[in-house]
Design an enzyme around this catalytic site. Structure first.
Site, short mmCIF file in Angstrom:
data_model
loop_
_atom_site.label_atom_id
_atom_site.label_comp_id
_atom_site.label_asym_id
_atom_site.label_seq_id
_atom_site.Cartn_x
_atom_site.Cartn_y
_atom_site.Cartn_z
N ASP A 8 -29.69 17.49 -38.41
CA ASP A 8 -29.80 18.78 -39.10
C ASP A 8 -29.28 18.48 -40.40
OD1 ASP A 8 -30.61 21.43 -39.58
OD2 ASP A 8 -28.34 22.01 -39.17
N LEU A 9 -29.57 19.30 -41.59
CA LEU A 9 -29.07 19.06 -43.10
C LEU A 9 -28.18 20.06 -43.38
CD1 LEU A 9 -29.41 17.94 -45.74
CD2 LEU A 9 -31.13 19.69 -46.01
N ASP A 10 -28.51 21.70 -43.34
CA ASP A 10 -27.72 22.49 -43.66
C ASP A 10 -26.65 22.97 -42.52
OD1 ASP A 10 -29.25 24.01 -45.94
OD2 ASP A 10 -30.85 23.65 -44.46
N THR A 16 -24.86 23.92 -47.39
CA THR A 16 -25.72 24.99 -47.95
C THR A 16 -25.83 26.12 -47.07
OG1 THR A 16 -27.51 23.69 -46.78
CG2 THR A 16 -27.40 23.30 -49.32
N LEU A 43 -29.54 33.50 -38.19
CA LEU A 43 -30.46 33.03 -39.21
C LEU A 43 -30.41 31.43 -39.40
CD1 LEU A 43 -30.24 35.68 -42.02
CD2 LEU A 43 -31.47 35.66 -39.79
N LYS A 44 -29.22 30.99 -38.86
CA LYS A 44 -28.71 29.28 -39.19
C LYS A 44 -30.02 28.86 -38.25
CE LYS A 44 -24.03 29.41 -40.41
NZ LYS A 44 -22.76 28.93 -39.83
N GLY A 45 -30.72 27.65 -38.86
CA GLY A 45 -31.60 26.95 -38.38
C GLY A 45 -33.24 27.52 -38.22
N VAL A 46 -33.15 28.66 -38.59
CA VAL A 46 -34.16 29.63 -38.49
C VAL A 46 -35.03 29.51 -39.93
CG1 VAL A 46 -35.35 32.06 -38.09
CG2 VAL A 46 -33.13 31.05 -36.91
N ARG A 48 -37.37 29.96 -43.11
CA ARG A 48 -37.46 31.10 -44.00
C ARG A 48 -38.29 32.27 -43.69
NH1 ARG A 48 -39.60 28.65 -49.63
NH2 ARG A 48 -38.05 27.07 -48.85
N SER A 51 -36.49 33.92 -40.71
CA SER A 51 -35.38 34.56 -41.24
C SER A 51 -35.38 35.93 -41.71
CB SER A 51 -34.57 33.67 -42.27
OG SER A 51 -34.40 32.50 -41.60
N LYS A 77 -36.11 34.84 -52.49
CA LYS A 77 -34.74 34.48 -51.95
C LYS A 77 -34.60 32.92 -52.36
CE LYS A 77 -32.95 32.06 -48.51
NZ LYS A 77 -32.98 30.81 -47.88
N ALA A 116 -34.96 22.30 -40.47
CA ALA A 116 -36.18 23.53 -40.87
C ALA A 116 -36.47 23.67 -42.42
CB ALA A 116 -35.57 24.81 -40.15
N SER A 117 -35.55 23.10 -43.03
CA SER A 117 -35.49 23.47 -44.65
C SER A 117 -36.64 22.79 -45.26
CB SER A 117 -34.27 23.20 -45.36
OG SER A 117 -34.36 23.40 -46.72
N ASN A 119 -36.55 22.62 -48.33
CA ASN A 119 -35.86 21.93 -49.39
C ASN A 119 -35.40 20.80 -49.28
OD1 ASN A 119 -36.37 24.17 -51.57
ND2 ASN A 119 -35.34 25.55 -50.03
N LYS A 146 -37.05 25.79 -34.60
CA LYS A 146 -36.08 25.65 -33.72
C LYS A 146 -36.14 27.21 -33.18
CE LYS A 146 -33.72 22.50 -36.51
NZ LYS A 146 -32.65 21.95 -37.34
N GLU A 170 -25.90 19.12 -34.99
CA GLU A 170 -26.66 20.62 -35.24
C GLU A 170 -25.43 21.49 -35.45
OE1 GLU A 170 -28.65 22.78 -36.02
OE2 GLU A 170 -30.57 21.92 -35.79
N ASP A 171 -25.38 22.54 -36.36
CA ASP A 171 -24.46 23.52 -36.48
C ASP A 171 -24.99 24.79 -36.06
OD1 ASP A 171 -26.34 23.64 -38.83
OD2 ASP A 171 -24.75 25.09 -39.75
#
Ligand code: G6P
Ligand code: MG
Length: 221
Positions: A8-10, A16, A43-46, A48, A51, A77, A116-117, A119, A146, A170-171
């Site tokens: 996972d990234l964020d 982020t 909202l984490k992992g969800v 845009r 969310s 956003k 999921a980003s 970005n 996710k 994952e976080d």
């Protein structure tokens, strides 16, 4: 044999998560909806748009806005979020991540970003870590986000590995759900009360190493 690590990234490679939170909090405030840190956890992992849907439902206005209005809220956003992250540099890579990526390269394991980003490619470029990854799954290419397993199954495929030969990091609770649903071993970063369904929970990324990943994978398999 453990062949691939799906990241996972964020909240795993860089923090982020705090910028996503600030951007949603401000958009929520404009809409008269309180987005606090406890709710933000959901909202984490969800994605845009999902969310935004959760925020609107949280504010009791799930059916108030048209698709075009929702699209505009998401753009607003994201514009704010992009402003917040533009100063990011390699110094913003979370502790332990760069040494881990180097270790994985040397050991010949595949490394894939399963975020999921939309970005993610831009953020990896800001952090100057793109070359440490063998691939990035495009979140737009998978049917379900996710907690569905799709993005991690796609990550395993991109790595040329079976799910049983992978480990995911994952976080987010939804991310751990997704990894487990894909029958992949899960390492979670953060609070064990939220992430207890992972095969191992580490308080922060500094505890990550190839040895820890291998040990977790061997015990879980
Ligand atoms: C990650 C973050 C979420 C974010 C999602 C989509 O999963 O944890 O908070 O909503 O990516 O990110 P994006 O950059 O495409 O808006
Ligand atoms: Mg995350």
């Amino acid at each position: 044999m453990l062949k691939a690590v799906l990241f996972d990234l964020d909240g795993v490679i860089t923090d982020t998560a705090k910028f996503h939170f600030l951007a949603w909090r401000d958009l929520g405030a404009e809409l008269g909806i309180t987005v606090d840190e406890a709710f933000n956890e959901e909202l984490k992992g969800v994605s845009r748009i999902d969310s935004l849907e959760r925020i609107l439902a949280h504010g009791g206005v799930a059916d108030k806005y048209s698709s075009a209005e929702k699209e505009a809220f998401c753009t607003k956003k994201n514009d704010h979020y992009l402003e917040l992250i533009q100063e990011m540099t390699p110094a913003d890579i979370l502790p332990g991540i760069l040494p881990l990526l180097k270790e994985l390269r040397e050991a010949g394991l595949k490394t894939i970003v399963t975020s999921a980003s939309k970005n993610a490619p831009g953020i990896l470029a800001l952090l100057q870590v793109k070359d440490y990854f063998d691939g990035i799954v495009d979140p737009a290419s998978v049917a379900a986000g996710k907690p569905a397993p799709d993005i991690f199954l796609a990550g395993a495929e991109l790595a040329g590995a079976k799910p049983a030969e992978c480990i995911g990091v994952e976080d987010a609770a939804s991310g751990v759900d997704a990894i487990k649903a894909a029958n992949i071993t899960a390492v979670a970063i953060g609070d064990a009360t939220v992430l207890g369904h992972a095969d191992r929970v580490l308080a922060d990324t500094s505890a990550l190493s190839l040895a820890v990943l291998r040990d977790t994978w061997e015990q879980a398999i």
